[in-house]
Scaffold this motif. Structure first.
Motif, PDB file in Angstrom:
ATOM      1  N   ALA A 196       0.845  -1.192   0.000  1.00  0.00           N
ATOM      2  CA  ALA A 196       0.000   0.000   0.000  1.00  0.00           C
ATOM      3  C   ALA A 196       0.879   1.239   0.000  1.00  0.00           C
ATOM      4  O   ALA A 196       1.956   1.249   0.603  1.00  0.00           O
ATOM      5  N   THR A 197       0.429   2.258  -0.687  1.00  0.00           N
ATOM      6  CA  THR A 197       1.083   3.560  -0.671  1.00  0.00           C
ATOM      7  C   THR A 197       0.012   4.636  -0.607  1.00  0.00           C
ATOM      8  O   THR A 197      -1.169   4.365  -0.827  1.00  0.00           O
ATOM      9  N   ALA A 198       0.426   5.849  -0.312  1.00  0.00           N
ATOM     10  CA  ALA A 198      -0.550   6.928  -0.123  1.00  0.00           C
ATOM     11  C   ALA A 198      -0.168   8.154  -0.927  1.00  0.00           C
ATOM     12  O   ALA A 198       1.007   8.410  -1.191  1.00  0.00           O
ATOM     13  N   TRP A 199      -1.186   8.907  -1.314  1.00  0.00           N
ATOM     14  CA  TRP A 199      -1.002  10.265  -1.797  1.00  0.00           C
ATOM     15  C   TRP A 199      -1.282  11.193  -0.633  1.00  0.00           C
ATOM     16  O   TRP A 199      -2.259  10.996   0.108  1.00  0.00           O
ATOM     17  N   CYS A 200      -0.463  12.202  -0.460  1.00  0.00           N
ATOM     18  CA  CYS A 200      -0.651  13.152   0.642  1.00  0.00           C
ATOM     19  C   CYS A 200      -0.594  14.571   0.092  1.00  0.00           C
ATOM     20  O   CYS A 200       0.320  14.916  -0.665  1.00  0.00           O
ATOM     21  N   PHE A 201      -1.561  15.381   0.475  1.00  0.00           N
ATOM     22  CA  PHE A 201      -1.654  16.763   0.025  1.00  0.00           C
ATOM     23  C   PHE A 201      -1.657  17.673   1.252  1.00  0.00           C
ATOM     24  O   PHE A 201      -2.676  17.816   1.934  1.00  0.00           O
ATOM     25  N   ALA A 202      -0.502  18.252   1.534  1.00  0.00           N
ATOM     26  CA  ALA A 202      -0.373  19.035   2.758  1.00  0.00           C
ATOM     27  C   ALA A 202       0.276  20.395   2.544  1.00  0.00           C
ATOM     28  O   ALA A 202       0.075  21.295   3.359  1.00  0.00           O
ATOM     29  N   SER A 203       1.076  20.557   1.502  1.00  0.00           N
ATOM     30  CA  SER A 203       1.642  21.880   1.243  1.00  0.00           C
ATOM     31  C   SER A 203       0.530  22.787   0.720  1.00  0.00           C
ATOM     32  O   SER A 203      -0.476  22.311   0.176  1.00  0.00           O
ATOM     33  N   PRO A 204       0.661  24.091   0.880  1.00  0.00           N
ATOM     34  CA  PRO A 204      -0.385  24.990   0.369  1.00  0.00           C
ATOM     35  C   PRO A 204      -0.692  24.765  -1.101  1.00  0.00           C
ATOM     36  O   PRO A 204      -1.859  24.754  -1.510  1.00  0.00           O
ATOM     37  N   ASP A 206      -0.109  21.977  -3.020  1.00  0.00           N
ATOM     38  CA  ASP A 206      -0.719  20.669  -3.248  1.00  0.00           C
ATOM     39  C   ASP A 206      -2.150  20.643  -2.749  1.00  0.00           C
ATOM     40  O   ASP A 206      -3.045  20.088  -3.404  1.00  0.00           O
ATOM     41  N   ARG A 207      -2.381  21.235  -1.588  1.00  0.00           N
ATOM     42  CA  ARG A 207      -3.727  21.257  -1.014  1.00  0.00           C
ATOM     43  C   ARG A 207      -4.677  22.068  -1.899  1.00  0.00           C
ATOM     44  O   ARG A 207      -5.817  21.657  -2.146  1.00  0.00           O
ATOM     45  N   ALA A 208      -4.215  23.214  -2.397  1.00  0.00           N
ATOM     46  CA  ALA A 208      -5.051  24.046  -3.254  1.00  0.00           C
ATOM     47  C   ALA A 208      -5.402  23.312  -4.545  1.00  0.00           C
ATOM     48  O   ALA A 208      -6.549  23.370  -5.031  1.00  0.00           O
ATOM     49  N   TRP A 209      -4.428  22.594  -5.107  1.00  0.00           N
ATOM     50  CA  TRP A 209      -4.668  21.856  -6.347  1.00  0.00           C
ATOM     51  C   TRP A 209      -5.684  20.739  -6.129  1.00  0.00           C
ATOM     52  O   TRP A 209      -6.667  20.615  -6.870  1.00  0.00           O
ATOM     53  N   TRP A 210      -5.469  19.920  -5.104  1.00  0.00           N
ATOM     54  CA  TRP A 210      -6.345  18.782  -4.830  1.00  0.00           C
ATOM     55  C   TRP A 210      -7.755  19.235  -4.467  1.00  0.00           C
ATOM     56  O   TRP A 210      -8.745  18.736  -5.016  1.00  0.00           O
ATOM     57  N   CYS A 211      -7.857  20.182  -3.571  1.00  0.00           N
ATOM     58  CA  CYS A 211      -9.177  20.651  -3.138  1.00  0.00           C
ATOM     59  C   CYS A 211      -9.894  21.373  -4.272  1.00  0.00           C
ATOM     60  O   CYS A 211     -11.118  21.257  -4.419  1.00  0.00           O
ATOM     61  N   GLY A 212      -9.139  22.112  -5.077  1.00  0.00           N
ATOM     62  CA  GLY A 212      -9.753  22.827  -6.181  1.00  0.00           C
ATOM     63  C   GLY A 212     -10.356  21.904  -7.220  1.00  0.00           C
ATOM     64  O   GLY A 212     -11.477  22.130  -7.703  1.00  0.00           O
ATOM     65  N   LEU A 213      -9.636  20.830  -7.548  1.00  0.00           N
ATOM     66  CA  LEU A 213     -10.189  19.928  -8.563  1.00  0.00           C
ATOM     67  C   LEU A 213     -11.396  19.178  -8.025  1.00  0.00           C
ATOM     68  O   LEU A 213     -12.357  18.919  -8.771  1.00  0.00           O
ATOM     69  N   TRP A 214     -11.379  18.838  -6.730  1.00  0.00           N
ATOM     70  CA  TRP A 214     -12.544  18.147  -6.174  1.00  0.00           C
ATOM     71  C   TRP A 214     -13.728  19.095  -6.006  1.00  0.00           C
ATOM     72  O   TRP A 214     -14.886  18.685  -6.169  1.00  0.00           O
ATOM     73  N   ALA A 215     -13.459  20.349  -5.726  1.00  0.00           N
ATOM     74  CA  ALA A 215     -14.553  21.321  -5.684  1.00  0.00           C
ATOM     75  C   ALA A 215     -15.221  21.409  -7.049  1.00  0.00           C
ATOM     76  O   ALA A 215     -16.462  21.398  -7.161  1.00  0.00           O
ATOM     77  N   ASP A 216     -14.409  21.460  -8.093  1.00  0.00           N
ATOM     78  CA  ASP A 216     -14.960  21.538  -9.448  1.00  0.00           C
ATOM     79  C   ASP A 216     -15.647  20.240  -9.852  1.00  0.00           C
ATOM     80  O   ASP A 216     -16.717  20.261 -10.480  1.00  0.00           O
TER      81      ASP A 216
END
Length: 267
Positions: A196-204, A206-216
């Motif tokens: 198992a491996t993970a994706w982690c989004f914690a830097s500003p 990375d977080r903005a990119w991940w959250c932005g695409l899921w918001a859209d």
């Protein structure tokens, strides 16, 4: 059994995520198995970024990339051409009934596919059938229930509950990652290495990119259409969840991770 429906579609917000995927961040467990000259089948290739990485690794070996959605193959073909790769061919295919002879490929790869199919055990049997004896079948799928974040965000909790309901209503298994090993054994594999491996989004960023695409994605993709048409959420509720994603992106200490199950199965 009704055919599963892919819940994301290929809206720009979906491709924003899929084009980020590389062999390094999404198939690292497979890379030690690859060498030049191997033939490889990439099932569910999407926009082709992982495909192109794998093709570069096995060149001059031939890569066959397939997807059930014909419209995405032009994007994948353009990705390979932009990298100067001439060892990739593309076709539409159903993972439950692949149009290839037995023992056709040295390596068979499927990333984030089994969570979306009607019968993952049957699909794995097909992957095994087209893999040559001694070859490798490699599969990796996320486990949505394992997704976690900090600080608490009720809007994201609502999103995860909604995603689970929409995916299951459309015939998928959103918590596929934890089930891969059992599915592989049911499909007849006996030599299996699970990890198992993970994706982690914690830097500003990375977080903005991940959250932005899921918001859209929450308000604009096929997922939004399925959520409303299936009676799982209203457009207003989807807008609230999208706003929660954007608020989480702005959280100074925000941390989001998703776990992925992965298998190397020796045919």
């Amino acid at each position: 059994m009704p055919e599963a429906v892919y819940p994301h579609g290929h809206h720009e917000s979906v491709l924003r995520s899929h084009r980020w995927r590389t062999a390094e961040n999404s198939a690292a467990y497979l890379l030690p198995e690859l060498s030049r000259g191997l033939s490889l089948l990439d099932v569910g290739c999407g926009p082709g970024t992982i495909t192109a990485d794998l093709a570069a690794k096995v060149a001059p070996g031939q890569v066959t990339a397939v997807d059930q959605a014909a419209d995405i193959l032009s994007t994948a073909r353009a990705e390979a051409e932009s990298r100067g790769l001439d060892n990739v061919r593309f076709a539409t295919a159903d993972v439950h009934a692949l149009d290839f002879p037995d023992d056709s490929f040295d390596v068979v790869h499927a990333h984030q596919v089994l969570q979306h199919v009607t019968d993952p055990v049957r699909a794995l049997r097909e992957l095994r059938r087209v893999c040559r004896p001694g070859g490798v079948v490699a599969v990796r799928d996320v486990d949505y229930a394992s997704m976690t974040w900090f600080p608490e965000a009720p809007g994201l909790t609502n999103w995860l509950d909604l995603y689970d309901r929409v995916a299951r209503a459309n015939g998928g298994e959103p918590d596929a990652g934890r089930r891969l090993l059992s599915w592989a054994r049911a499909a007849g594999f006996t030599d299996v290495r699970a990890s198992a491996t993970a994706w982690c989004f914690a830097s500003p960023a990375d977080r903005a990119w991940w959250c932005g695409l899921w918001a859209d994605r929450t308000v604009s993709s096929a997922f939004a259409e399925l959520a409303v048409a299936g009676g799982h959420a209203t457009e207003a509720e989807l807008a609230e969840i999208a706003a929660a994603w954007r608020a989480f992106a702005a959280t100074e200490d925000g941390w989001f991770t998703s776990l992925h199950g992965e298998l190397l199965c020796r045919a």
